[in-house]
Write an enzyme that holds these catalytic residues in place. Sequence first.
Site, PDB file in Angstrom:
ATOM      1  N   TYR A 102      24.491 114.266  -1.308  1.00  0.00           N
ATOM      2  CA  TYR A 102      25.834 114.685  -0.767  1.00  0.00           C
ATOM      3  C   TYR A 102      25.774 116.330  -0.808  1.00  0.00           C
ATOM      4  CZ  TYR A 102      27.450 109.760  -0.676  1.00  0.00           C
ATOM      5  OH  TYR A 102      27.692 108.407  -0.430  1.00  0.00           O
ATOM      6  N   TYR A 141      20.419 106.887  -3.923  1.00  0.00           N
ATOM      7  CA  TYR A 141      20.601 107.887  -5.084  1.00  0.00           C
ATOM      8  C   TYR A 141      20.983 106.979  -6.255  1.00  0.00           C
ATOM      9  CZ  TYR A 141      25.460 107.767  -3.624  1.00  0.00           C
ATOM     10  OH  TYR A 141      26.965 107.381  -3.388  1.00  0.00           O
ATOM     11  N   ARG A 151      22.233 103.566  -6.151  1.00  0.00           N
ATOM     12  CA  ARG A 151      23.045 103.089  -4.989  1.00  0.00           C
ATOM     13  C   ARG A 151      22.331 102.690  -3.882  1.00  0.00           C
ATOM     14  NH1 ARG A 151      28.015 103.371  -3.763  1.00  0.00           N
ATOM     15  NH2 ARG A 151      27.468 101.226  -3.067  1.00  0.00           N
ATOM     16  N   HIS A 154      23.921 103.716   1.972  1.00  0.00           N
ATOM     17  CA  HIS A 154      25.277 103.199   2.719  1.00  0.00           C
ATOM     18  C   HIS A 154      25.940 104.351   3.146  1.00  0.00           C
ATOM     19  CE1 HIS A 154      26.211 105.074  -1.372  1.00  0.00           C
ATOM     20  NE2 HIS A 154      27.358 105.475  -0.805  1.00  0.00           N
ATOM     21  N   HIS A 156      29.934 105.438   4.305  1.00  0.00           N
ATOM     22  CA  HIS A 156      31.329 105.457   3.965  1.00  0.00           C
ATOM     23  C   HIS A 156      32.336 105.530   5.191  1.00  0.00           C
ATOM     24  CE1 HIS A 156      31.173 105.920  -0.526  1.00  0.00           C
ATOM     25  NE2 HIS A 156      30.223 106.910  -0.041  1.00  0.00           N
TER      26      HIS A 156
END
Lengths: 234, 184
Positions: A102, A141, A151, A154, A156
Site C-alpha cells: 500500500y 501481503y 492476507r 483483496h 476494500h
Amino acid sequence: MTQQTVGEAAGHPPYLYPDYESTRLRAPKEPLIILPKALSDIRGPAYGRGTVGGLDYDLTRQHGGEPLGERIIVTGRVLDGDGRPVRGGLVEVWQANAAGRYTHHKDAHPAPLDPNFSGAGRCLTDDEGRYRFVTVKPGAYPWKNHDNAWRPAHIHFSLFGPAFRSRLISQMYFPGDPLFEHDPIFQSVRDPEARKRMISHFDLETTEPEWALGYRFDIVLEGREATPLERPHA
Amino acid sequence: MSPGRGLEPTPSQTIGPFFHDALLERDPTGLVPPEHPGAVRISGVIYDGAGDPVPDAMVEVWQADAAGRYGSEGFSGFGRSGTDEHGRFSFTTVKPGPVPGPDGTPQAPHVNVSVFARGLLRQVTTRLYFPDEEEANAADPVLTSVEDAGLRETLISHDEGGGSYGFDVRLQGDGQTAFFEFGE
C-alpha cells in the site's frame, strides 16, 4: 463468547473473533441494543455525489505512466435487501499494488512501491446499480497477526445505500485463492455460503481482448428505501 | 434467496489500517463552516478495552439539520473524521432538531455515530445525545429503551462550553459505550 447478533444471523462476522488478534481489545462485549424496526430504516446519507471525478474509476490512469501488474476490470451491481438497484450510490475502493504494497505510510512490507499506482478509486452506481473500476490485481501481503500470516489478495469496498443501516465496508476477494483457509479475517465470516458472497467471479464477458481480465462482484446492502416517517418535510 | 427475507447481504469486513488516502482525502469533518450561525463542535476519543486510544479509527456522523430534517437542501448531515495519534476525532456541525420517531413520538436531538477500525469486523453504531435536552431525552424512545442507567449515560455528550460537546467512545470494558443494531 457473546450471543449471536442479528447481523451474524444475516452472515456478518461476530465482533469478537480471537484468531484475528486486533478484535480482542476492540470488540464490544456488552450485548447490542436492538433498535425498533421503525427506526432501522431511516434514510442514509447521499454522500459524495458531487465530488466524483470522471477518471476516478480508473486506478491505472492517475499518474504519468501505467502501473505494473495484471490489468483488471472489476464491475458489478449494488442492490438493496429487496434486490432493487442502488442508484447513484458512492462506491469507494482501495487496495495494495501488484507487489502487495500500500502507499500508506504505515505499510512496512518490504515490497516495492509503484510510482504509477496509488490504489484508491471511487465512482457512482448507474441507474441499474452498476459500478465499474479499472485497476491492477493486488498482490497478497504479509501481516503480523500470527506467524507466517498472509492476507489473500483483496480490494476494500466502501458503500452507501438507501438506508442508514445499508452502510457497508467489506473486502472483495479473488476466486480460488489458496490463502482463504489461513486468513482469519476471511474466516471470521462463519457461514461458508456467506463467505462466497465476498468472492468475485472471473467473467469472460467483462474481459476485454488484448487488454484486461474481467471480474464480477455484486454487492447486496441491507435496508430498503426510507420510510415516509423520515423523508424530508415538505 | 429465502422467502420474506430478500437477498442475503454481502458480509462486512474490517476497514483495516490503510484506508486514509481513499476515504479521508477530502477531509469531510466540517458539516458547516466554523463561522456558521449556531455551529457547534463535537469531538472525543475512541478507546479500546485496555483504555488505550485508538489512533487508526474512522468516525462517521449522520444527523438531521437544525429543523429535524434529514438530507435537507444545503446541509448534507454527513461527516467523516479519522482519529489522530491520541485517538481523537472532531466535527464542526449544527445541533440537530428533534426528529419524528415511531407512532409520532418525537426523538430527542441526536447524532448517529459509527466507528470503523482495524479489529472491528463490522462498524459499531451509537447515538450522541445532548446534555441540555433533559426533558426531550427523558421521553426519547431509544434512550428509554436502554434499561441500564450506566449504559444509557454513555449516550449523553458532555457540555465543554463554548459550543463544544465531548463524546468519548469506549469500544470495550468498563464504561463501554452502548451500541445499537437494527432489528429485522
